[in-house]
Design an enzyme around this catalytic site. Sequence first.
Site, PDB file in Angstrom:
ATOM      1  CD  GLU A 192      38.545  42.993  58.664  1.00  0.00           C
ATOM      2  OE1 GLU A 192      39.512  43.144  59.442  1.00  0.00           O
ATOM      3  OE2 GLU A 192      38.426  42.016  57.910  1.00  0.00           O
ATOM      4  CB  SER A 211      45.800  41.159  63.093  1.00  0.00           C
ATOM      5  OG  SER A 211      45.145  42.003  62.157  1.00  0.00           O
TER       6      SER A 211
END
Length: 298
Positions: A192, A211
């Site tokens: 992540e 993202s």
Amino acid sequence: MTTAAPAMSAQPQPRRLESIQTDRGSVPVYATGTVEQPWDSYSDDDHDVWRQLYARQQALLPGRACDAFLQAQARMRMPPDRIPKFSDLNAILGAATGWQIVAVEGLLPELDFFTHLANRRFPVSWWIRRADQIDYIEEPDLFHDLFGHVPLLMDPMFADYLQAYGEGGVKAHGFGPEALMQLARLYWYTVEFGLIRQQDGLRIYGAGIVSSKGESIHCLESASPNRIGFDLERVMRTRYRIDSYQKTYFVIDSFEQLMDATRPDFAPLYARLAGEAEYPPEAVLVSDRVLHAGTQAD
């Protein structure tokens, strides 16, 4: 006399599962199983959210994201103007590394998630955030999952790492909650929110960063966070924050380093770490390989 064929019942629309907000905080709601991606049901607003997010990150990531991510993303050819069809991406992904995308309604229980990864299936939320959630959403939505996670599954070494992580998660489920938390920290600080060192400097590979507009800038350019060389036990003992930018980023030298560090059986590691003190997210230890000691100003 002819008999009419029975009408086919319509498939129910998959649900959009988000956490429930209560006066005691956020309560996660878990999905159960996979669904078909209801691509025809996406609205113009849904496609426009994808278009905005895709364009914004594409402008930010050159010079920030690692070469492996950028090259894999180019090979996947996700459309910039509309939500991709999972079936189209699966043809490319399957040919490259044997991975597949499966659509889900939201967060999965731990064991279900690990089982998918162990079998080279990556769960992707079928729904995309609303326009008023462009800058932040608590749950992993389609953009986070698809744009952030899926491209690196084209990289053979990273694809193998994620499968090995899933296999380790299935085993960890039998060791209890402490082992699962330690494994969750490994995922958090690598898959992540991981950074990687390239010859031309530090770059992003973690999906939660690539993202996110704000975190793409913060992780590399802010003086606030620590940037520390990756150490497996250190990572597994370090708490993390889900409601702010990261206080610490751990930096790997290569995906091979990550794979080598996590290849051995974790059972002795769980036994060794049992009852050991946890480190706060902002901690800098004497034993750390410190690339940057953050100011922790924000």
